[in-house]
Enzyme design. Structure first.
Site: not given
Lengths: 688, 688
Positions: B182, B188, B221, B361, B380, B448, B469, B471, B473
């Site tokens: 890159t 890309s 990297g 919860r 939920q 929370g 993104t 390897e 996009d």
């Protein structure tokens, strides 16, 4: 909202100098003038225009709230103090100290005193809050804790003695304070709080206690480091006449000193721990509080809605625990208004960065030709243009909410109170959910460079994320909207009045509950699809249908499941209803804003994005419309096609539309979103 | 995937001791046995069962990949080394050093040598990758950079001389390396890379140069701190015969030393800067590289697909730049396989934490009764149960992908190569987008406490975010899937063969392009809706329809817009097509996994979640089905109702279903997601 006062003749539009002078004159004479135009005709006519030019200055001027000056004062102050800018990488503890320094600078150096506006001029308060949040959202939340929450309880739940004692210290930050409501086991269900305050008639004191671990006050902002006081929500227990037990008077609020004003040491009987690192907002010091027989004088009770005399007699103007509870929570609605408003501010920043970068970034292109901007790809338009349209839509809707809230604070009109309550719950939930999703979309749309912390999507998302939860969990708030709609629905059939924002339901119920018109269901012309009355009809039809059908289902299920069970069985339906209603309100306010815009160019631009907002939403729920045959297949396809076309048209003025948000580069800050030299600023940042 | 070998008689099911012994025997005798059942009959029969009990051990055993042992070895090693656990708060620089220590520990202490598996046993490699990623995703990515990317180029693009020289050092981490593809301006569009490598025949060297700022290698990297070498992708320029210019041979890969092996100093001509703080994965040291006439010997060219002789003659088995480019990129597909697979691992962790907490919860409840678990709320269930079903679906689909990839690496069968290429692109894009959205939903669903960093949603989301993104996009990868589908579509009409995963299109094209059957469009019985052949038909109908219509549209538009313009005009359509196809493949693999499951209880559980997966997806795109009248209104409503009912049913076995992911508490780690004492561990963490 402010309306500019131009003279939109074709002649004038062709004379740049005259226009410039005229526009400058707007700044000197900002009195709004409404032009009573034939809205329908006017709006249809704009559809026909093909070439659209957007005058950023005029649009920006039309958009602005009344309180741009104070926002610029905030921006200027922090721009002049780079030492107060939050760095990309900072530890939690350093961030908290920096946040406090930013706050002290704002209040004591920049001379901005937001607490005064909480009471006197809420619109100005929210404008400061939005601006401060765009500097660092931790600062916005820290300010909200101090003034809206801790300060808000003193102003709204206390009486004169409390204001006299605390106002100055809250205002000048000598009394940083907390809002100690949430407990480890109870967030949404505030009536389930377990902290207790027992009155001791012998010493004329309340004894505050945490009866079990689940009752530890949790997530309390300002508690871990800076707070001196806390407004503690606890069940008030009064000794019974025979002194053998206590009677529970429901949740009340008490001012409890938690740290020594001089030494800053934690006071006896109080145990404070740091809630630790959060997903975001690490500039705010959230703590957990446990009370062990902490004694506070009787005067500590914030006694506006319920009071206790020296001899232990309880008095209240409100007849029941539930009424007092509702009144208490009702006073705290301002927090939601602020969050909805600030959430739009975050969305503006993110959309600005993502769209500017998408214009700059080039990748691939036709064979043997230069690469094209990624915003030229239909997929990128699909990600960002309806988002841009929504940002405008939410801007006008939350501006309206702030105005209503301000009116309510002045008039205390009961119907307005109910309306603002439901509207703030709905807009807070809807807007913050949308912004949260959009922040992820923006990051992804900006690819690898969107992943650099300096480009801000990460911190914006992490900081904003909790907007969906605090000041009322979004799923719970939407249920309040649905409950309110059902109440209004029942009242309608009993001949009652409807709240202002609900008014449309009166006609829509009657009109829409018959079968959809099979002729109009097939209309697919652009003029028809861009006609605001079609769009509003579609939104309101959906809401009315959802309301009517859920009312029937609730009645049916409650016979076997009881009211709680029936509500739960219909819960997804109720949430969709609430969202649909809020979308209707947002569209109505957007259409009004288009129609009130006196300058033709600006009105055309707003009309374009309003159409995109409306049609994109209709397309997103096209299944519902098709199931009831409200739109025929040909019309559904036409809506989809037009949505893509409008996205393409909006793309052509996207730069101007984000420029009109009027966010200086030192506010957006992300190198990839700068108005010029973005790439070179970015390489420079990295060290080249 | 592994299939257990039970003896599912009713008698046996009623004898717990016998069952336990029998189950233990499975562990000793893991050879898969397929039971040829009458699938259709069997699956319908499971619908009728009402009471479902899930045997977690059996389900878990059926789910497991072949390489659970090595995953447990990874878990055990890190569990024994708390000093290597990544703390909740850590600075970027400390995180990078810790990540390297974790990596060295894994390879040198725990004795796990993943690089050997890259070549010999990719399934085992991906199992290690998933396990390592669940310790800290930075470590997973750091490992991927070293072995899949840097190591992968040596293995797959180099020849024997490269392997002989570098294998050992890559394997034992003495040669940490980079994958320098890159650039600042090109991600890309790899063919648009601007870095150049000019051959100098005088010295028999390549001269690597960064011609402009846009060509700076970016996001590399291992570059900022640890890398010794980099595989640099650059345009190979060969001097023309007359030496007056250069001819561009296209992008090639070169091994370039970037730091001194002993002193670790950056080598002359190379400028490295730190890309800085990222949204997540801050344990990985991404850097930016600029080359100034850096000379490397001719042997540095990774010459598997194109070679240069001493006298500057270029030879290749492949005839064109495009073919060589495709072959080069084709070898890098393993990275996508790993990401898709690891993304499911992240989704399992997040779903486990969110669902366990939602069971724990409690909030609100029927009047005067105890509060209920929040997972008992329909809303939920709506957030989490289709997500749980998708996790299972993706598990089987990515396991299949890993097997295919492994087969491909062994056979080099050309059709398999094409199939794995498109499948890995599609699954990587689809699964990572889904997981990214789900992580936000999980955080929000846990309110929370989901915002506490220790509960992990923040770091999981921030770390995983870039999976969408890198390897490839996702938006670009989906276009590759669409392009492949169109190619297959054209070939079909020319009588060619279809790739394995595409096979269904052969029949579906013929069957479905007629009008939908108005009779079956009205069928709404549960047996019908839960019949896998209805579900598959619906998915494939949608794909076929989208494919056929986009082919027509592309042909039409290309006449006026050219092929690039036409593609862009249909881009949203193409992306929907690609997603629809991948969903079809996922469903088909899930149905196969249900049908192959020999134990009745486990099969019933899988059938239930497979039905939820299928119907939820159909409902999500109900608009499309309604527009073409594939489902009538009554059927659409029945699908919706059944989806809610299945979510409710899955909720009743949700605990067992997440237990079957078999993630120990020291891997999930979040206090709120612990299997017992969650609240007390959480208060303990905060300091009480």
């Amino acid at each position: 909202m402010q309306i500019s006062n131009p003279n939109p003749t074709a002649d004038d539009e062709n004379q740049p100098v005259a226009r410039r002078i005229q526009r400058l004159s707007l700044h000197l004479n900002p009195t709004p003038h409404h032009h009573p135009l034939n809205d329908h005709q006017l709006l249809l006519q704009t559809c026909a225009r093909t070439k659209l030019t957007v005058d950023t200055t005029a649009l920006s001027y039309y958009m602005r709230g009344k309180h741009r000056d104070i926002q610029e004062k905030v921006f200027d102050y922090f721009n002049s103090r780079p030492d107060l800018q939050t760095p990309v990488e900072i530890s939690k503890d350093e961030h908290r100290e920096l946040c406090m320094r930013q706050f002290l600078g704002l209040v004591r150096e920049a001379g901005i005193r937001p607490f005064r506006y909480v009471a006197e001029d809420p619109e100005k308060y929210f404008a400061v809050l939005e601006a401060v949040g765009s500097i660092d959202m931790s600062l916005g939340i820290k300010m909200g804790v101090q003034y809206s929450l801790w300060g808000g309880t003193v102003l709204n739940l206390g009486t004169k003695k409390h204001k006299d004692k605390y106002f100055e210290g809250i205002d000048n930050l000598e009394y940083p304070g907390c809002f100690a409501m949430t407990e480890l086991h109870h967030g949404s269900n505030v009536q389930g709080l377990q902290t207790i305050a027992i009155f001791d008639p012998m010493t004329d004191e309340f004894i505050i206690d945490t009866p079990n671990d689940g009752a530890i006050k949790w997530w309390i902002g300002n508690a871990a480091v800076h707070g001196k006081f806390a407004t503690v929500f606890a069940k008030l227990l009064l000794p019974t006449h025979d002194m053998k037990g206590n009677s529970d008077m429901g949740v009340h609020a008490f001012i409890v000193p938690i740290r020594d004003l001089k030494t800053h040491e934690t006071l006896p009987g109080i145990e404070i721990h740091d809630c630790g690192h959060k997903v975001g907002l690490n500039g705010v010091d959230n703590g957990a509080l446990r009370f062990r027989s902490v004694r506070v004088p009787r005067d500590s009770l914030l006694n506006r809605f319920g009071d206790l005399s020296r001899d232990g007699k309880y008095t209240s103007s409100l007849p029941s625990i539930n009424k007092r509870f509702a009144a208490t929570l009702g006073e705290l609605v301002g927090g939601r208004v602020g969050l909805a408003y600030s959430s739009v501010g975050v969305l503006k920043i993110a959309a600005t960065i993502a769209i500017r970068y998408s214009l700059l970034r080039q990748q691939f292109g036709p064979p043997k030709q230069p690469e094209i901007s990624i915003l030229d790809y239909q997929s990128q338009q699909h990600k960002l243009m309806p988002m841009l349209a929504s940002t405008y839509a939410f801007h006008f809707a939350t501006l309206y909410l702030v105005e209503k809230y301000s009116d309510m604070k002045k008039s205390h009109d009961e119907q307005l109170v109910g309306d603002v309550h439901a509207l703030s719950a709905g807009l807070k939930a809807y807007v913050t959910s949308y912004t949260a999703k959009s922040l992820s979309i923006c990051r992804e749309a900006c690819g690898g460079h969107g992943y650099a912390a300096v480009n801000r999507f990460g911190s914006l998302r992490n900081d904003h994320d909790i907007f969906q939860t605090f000041e009322g969990d979004n799923t719970v708030l939407l249920q309040q909207v649905a409950a309110d709609l059902l109440k209004q629905y029942k009242e309608k059939f009993q001949g009652g009045t409807l709240a202002v924002t609900w008014n449309y339901l009166r006609e829509s119920m009657n009109t829409y509950l018959s079968q959809p018109n099979p002729v109009t269901a097939r209309w697919e012309g652009e003029d028809h699809l861009r006609d605001p009355s079609f769009q509003l009809d579609a939104f309101r039809y959906r809401t009315s249908r959802l309301l009517q059908s859920v009312a029937v289902r609730l009645r049916k299920h409650s016979k076997t499941l009881g009211s709680f069970g029936a509500w739960n069985r219909c819960l997804n339906h109720l949430l969709t209803l609430a969202e649909s209603h809020i979308e209707s309100v947002i569209l109505a306010k957007f259409i009004e804003a288009v129609q009130s815009c006196p300058e033709a160019n600006t009105r055309d631009a707003l009309k374009l994005i309003c159409d995109l907002y409306a049609l994109d939403r209709i397309w997103n729920d096209i299944g519902t419309y098709r199931i009831v045959d409200y739109v025929a297949p040909n019309k559904a396809k036409a809506i989809h096609k037009l949505t893509e076309y409008l996205s393409f048209q909006v793309r052509n003025v996207a730069r101007e539309l984000v420029d009109a948000f009027d966010l200086p580069d030192y506010v957006t800050r992300a190198p990839i979103g700068l108005q010029s030299d973005a790439y070179s600023q970015y390489t420079h940042y990295v060290g080249f």
